[in-house]
Scaffold this active site. Sequence first.
Site, PDB file in Angstrom:
ATOM      1  N   CYS A 119       0.815  -1.229   0.000  1.00  0.00           N
ATOM      2  CA  CYS A 119       0.000   0.000   0.000  1.00  0.00           C
ATOM      3  C   CYS A 119       0.847   1.277   0.000  1.00  0.00           C
ATOM      4  O   CYS A 119       0.326   2.354  -0.267  1.00  0.00           O
ATOM      5  CB  CYS A 119      -0.957  -0.003   1.182  1.00  0.00           C
ATOM      6  SG  CYS A 119      -2.045  -1.420   1.175  1.00  0.00           S
ATOM      7  N   HIS A 252      -3.086   7.268   2.389  1.00  0.00           N
ATOM      8  CA  HIS A 252      -3.537   5.976   1.870  1.00  0.00           C
ATOM      9  C   HIS A 252      -4.950   5.721   2.387  1.00  0.00           C
ATOM     10  O   HIS A 252      -5.244   5.931   3.564  1.00  0.00           O
ATOM     11  CB  HIS A 252      -2.576   4.882   2.342  1.00  0.00           C
ATOM     12  CG  HIS A 252      -3.076   3.507   2.085  1.00  0.00           C
ATOM     13  ND1 HIS A 252      -3.590   3.117   0.860  1.00  0.00           N
ATOM     14  CD2 HIS A 252      -3.160   2.415   2.889  1.00  0.00           C
ATOM     15  CE1 HIS A 252      -3.960   1.847   0.930  1.00  0.00           C
ATOM     16  NE2 HIS A 252      -3.713   1.409   2.155  1.00  0.00           N
ATOM     17  N   ASN A 282     -10.120  -0.014   0.051  1.00  0.00           N
ATOM     18  CA  ASN A 282      -8.660   0.066   0.048  1.00  0.00           C
ATOM     19  C   ASN A 282      -8.147  -0.550  -1.253  1.00  0.00           C
ATOM     20  O   ASN A 282      -8.244  -1.755  -1.442  1.00  0.00           O
ATOM     21  CB  ASN A 282      -8.126  -0.686   1.277  1.00  0.00           C
ATOM     22  CG  ASN A 282      -6.609  -0.676   1.377  1.00  0.00           C
ATOM     23  OD1 ASN A 282      -5.923  -0.298   0.435  1.00  0.00           O
ATOM     24  ND2 ASN A 282      -6.091  -1.114   2.513  1.00  0.00           N
TER      25      ASN A 282
HETATM   26  O1  UT7 Z   1      -3.303  -0.871   3.849  1.00  0.00           O
HETATM   27  C1  UT7 Z   1      -3.371  -1.275   5.169  1.00  0.00           C
HETATM   28  C2  UT7 Z   1      -4.487  -2.246   5.210  1.00  0.00           C
HETATM   29  N1  UT7 Z   1      -4.999  -2.616   6.471  1.00  0.00           N
HETATM   30  C3  UT7 Z   1      -5.767  -1.834   7.249  1.00  0.00           C
HETATM   31  O2  UT7 Z   1      -5.980  -0.678   7.055  1.00  0.00           O
HETATM   32  C4  UT7 Z   1      -6.396  -2.519   8.396  1.00  0.00           C
HETATM   33  C5  UT7 Z   1      -6.333  -1.752   9.652  1.00  0.00           C
HETATM   34  N2  UT7 Z   1      -7.258  -2.342  10.614  1.00  0.00           N
HETATM   35  C6  UT7 Z   1      -8.569  -2.083  10.550  1.00  0.00           C
HETATM   36  O3  UT7 Z   1      -9.009  -1.335   9.687  1.00  0.00           O
HETATM   37  C7  UT7 Z   1      -9.455  -2.684  11.607  1.00  0.00           C
HETATM   38  O4  UT7 Z   1      -8.670  -3.396  12.530  1.00  0.00           O
HETATM   39  C8  UT7 Z   1     -10.541  -3.642  10.994  1.00  0.00           C
HETATM   40  C9  UT7 Z   1     -11.529  -2.838  10.197  1.00  0.00           C
HETATM   41  C10 UT7 Z   1      -9.864  -4.687  10.090  1.00  0.00           C
HETATM   42  C11 UT7 Z   1     -11.278  -4.356  12.110  1.00  0.00           C
HETATM   43  O5  UT7 Z   1     -11.845  -3.406  13.005  1.00  0.00           O
HETATM   44  P1  UT7 Z   1     -11.778  -3.634  14.571  1.00  0.00           P
HETATM   45  O6  UT7 Z   1     -12.489  -2.503  15.180  1.00  0.00           O
HETATM   46  O7  UT7 Z   1     -10.332  -3.844  14.909  1.00  0.00           O
HETATM   47  O8  UT7 Z   1     -12.639  -4.929  14.744  1.00  0.00           O
HETATM   48  P2  UT7 Z   1     -12.242  -6.324  15.411  1.00  0.00           P
HETATM   49  O9  UT7 Z   1     -11.258  -7.039  14.549  1.00  0.00           O
HETATM   50  O10 UT7 Z   1     -11.894  -6.074  16.846  1.00  0.00           O
HETATM   51  O11 UT7 Z   1     -13.600  -7.097  15.362  1.00  0.00           O
HETATM   52  C12 UT7 Z   1     -14.694  -6.713  16.182  1.00  0.00           C
HETATM   53  C13 UT7 Z   1     -15.825  -7.683  15.957  1.00  0.00           C
HETATM   54  C14 UT7 Z   1     -15.416  -9.143  16.083  1.00  0.00           C
HETATM   55  O12 UT7 Z   1     -16.476  -9.836  16.693  1.00  0.00           O
HETATM   56  P3  UT7 Z   1     -16.385 -10.231  18.256  1.00  0.00           P
HETATM   57  O13 UT7 Z   1     -15.179 -11.086  18.371  1.00  0.00           O
HETATM   58  O14 UT7 Z   1     -16.270  -8.921  18.991  1.00  0.00           O
HETATM   59  O15 UT7 Z   1     -17.675 -10.950  18.481  1.00  0.00           O
HETATM   60  C15 UT7 Z   1     -15.314  -9.595  14.642  1.00  0.00           C
HETATM   61  O16 UT7 Z   1     -15.564 -10.970  14.486  1.00  0.00           O
HETATM   62  O17 UT7 Z   1     -16.330  -7.516  14.636  1.00  0.00           O
HETATM   63  C16 UT7 Z   1     -16.409  -8.789  14.004  1.00  0.00           C
HETATM   64  N3  UT7 Z   1     -16.210  -8.599  12.571  1.00  0.00           N
HETATM   65  C17 UT7 Z   1     -17.209  -8.362  11.705  1.00  0.00           C
HETATM   66  N4  UT7 Z   1     -18.526  -8.258  11.873  1.00  0.00           N
HETATM   67  C18 UT7 Z   1     -19.274  -7.983  10.791  1.00  0.00           C
HETATM   68  C19 UT7 Z   1     -15.023  -8.592  11.895  1.00  0.00           C
HETATM   69  N5  UT7 Z   1     -15.259  -8.349  10.587  1.00  0.00           N
HETATM   70  C20 UT7 Z   1     -16.598  -8.204  10.437  1.00  0.00           C
HETATM   71  C21 UT7 Z   1     -17.427  -7.938   9.348  1.00  0.00           C
HETATM   72  N6  UT7 Z   1     -18.760  -7.825   9.561  1.00  0.00           N
HETATM   73  N7  UT7 Z   1     -16.946  -7.743   8.106  1.00  0.00           N
END
Ligand code: UT7
Length: 325
Positions: A119, A252, A282
């Site tokens: 990225c 980005h 992204n």
């Molecule tokens: O170019 C660089 C590329 N990468 C990035 O920019 C990624 C940077 N990271 C992020 O953007 C965030 O960490 C994410 C968007 C990937 C995730 O957000 P988060 O606030 O860190 O969520 P989380 O991983 O803590 O997940 C929270 C909950 C989980 O459920 P439980 O365990 O709390 O019951 C996940 O299973 O959200 C759930 N979850 C979803 N629910 C609905 C994860 N993905 C999804 C989804 N839809 N797509």
Amino acid sequence: MRLYSRITGTGSCLPSRRLTNADLADELATSGVVTTDDWIVERTGIRARHFAAADVCSSDLGVEAAQQALQAAKLLASDIDLIIVATSTPDMVFPSTACILQNKLGAHGCAAFDVQAVCSGFIYALTIADAMIKAGSATKALVIGAEVFSRLLDFKDRTTCVLFGDGAGAVVLEASRTPGILASDLHADGKHVGILCVPGHVSGGKVLGDPLLKMDGKAVFKLAVGVLDEAARAVLAKAGKVAADIDWLIPHQANIRIMQGAARKLKLPMDKVIVTVDQHGNTSAASIPLALDSGIRSGKIKPGELLMLEGVGGGFTWGAVLLNL
Ligand code: UT7
């Protein structure tokens, strides 16, 4: 008299197939994967993304963006003496996507190569082109970010497959007696390879290892805001500017919350940030030139303004470029 490089044209290309979060959620539901528009918007700011058809490659998107950039710069393909393509989704293992794109563009003989910094790829490619122009080894460069990231997505993993999209953005960078690019700053730390990767590779006619994207989203998030700020402050210091001088921040486009964090650290209001993540998702190396082109074509970004471009991604890689348009 000092030689600089300056962006003289921009272009972009998005595949025609656009999926809203609701469209994607419906598709994922057919294989039992549950997600919602609300979750995606709240956690990422993404509302829609574009996916390329199966027969469309990075070079196809890149060549269209390049043609638009050439038109904006009032140049012909034959005027170009350097092509750099930033991509993590090359058409082939080799030759480079830049060589394939050069042929599609009908420009022959000029230097052409790919840059792989995920990225941050466009920031790396722009910095290399700037250095080559300043060194006198190129005068008119095409710098392109082009990706078909949808090819790498695991549509059974809802934590990653909702985040990415396909597209390409391009700039023409020309030698100039007035700046242009004022400063750049590149970094990498390979100890973080595992937090964002596609571990598969080709061997003996087979793909060995997993060829789908793996990401520790929380780890990436935590690192991203800090390193973006470091890179931004480094280029400001090199150019003798302060954050308040910035007209537009073009980060980005990965997650609106990372972008808000980056703007907050620089004490810039969000109305000074170009945001396309909502419509593109992204698009990895394509996201910054796509956002730049969108900002220019919408009339927000005007000639002479001070732009801070900053990228972060797999590697871990990060960097920034400060420029006068
Ligand atoms: O170019 C660089 C590329 N990468 C990035 O920019 C990624 C940077 N990271 C992020 O953007 C965030 O960490 C994410 C968007 C990937 C995730 O957000 P988060 O606030 O860190 O969520 P989380 O991983 O803590 O997940 C929270 C909950 C989980 O459920 P439980 O365990 O709390 O019951 C996940 O299973 O959200 C759930 N979850 C979803 N629910 C609905 C994860 N993905 C999804 C989804 N839809 N797509």
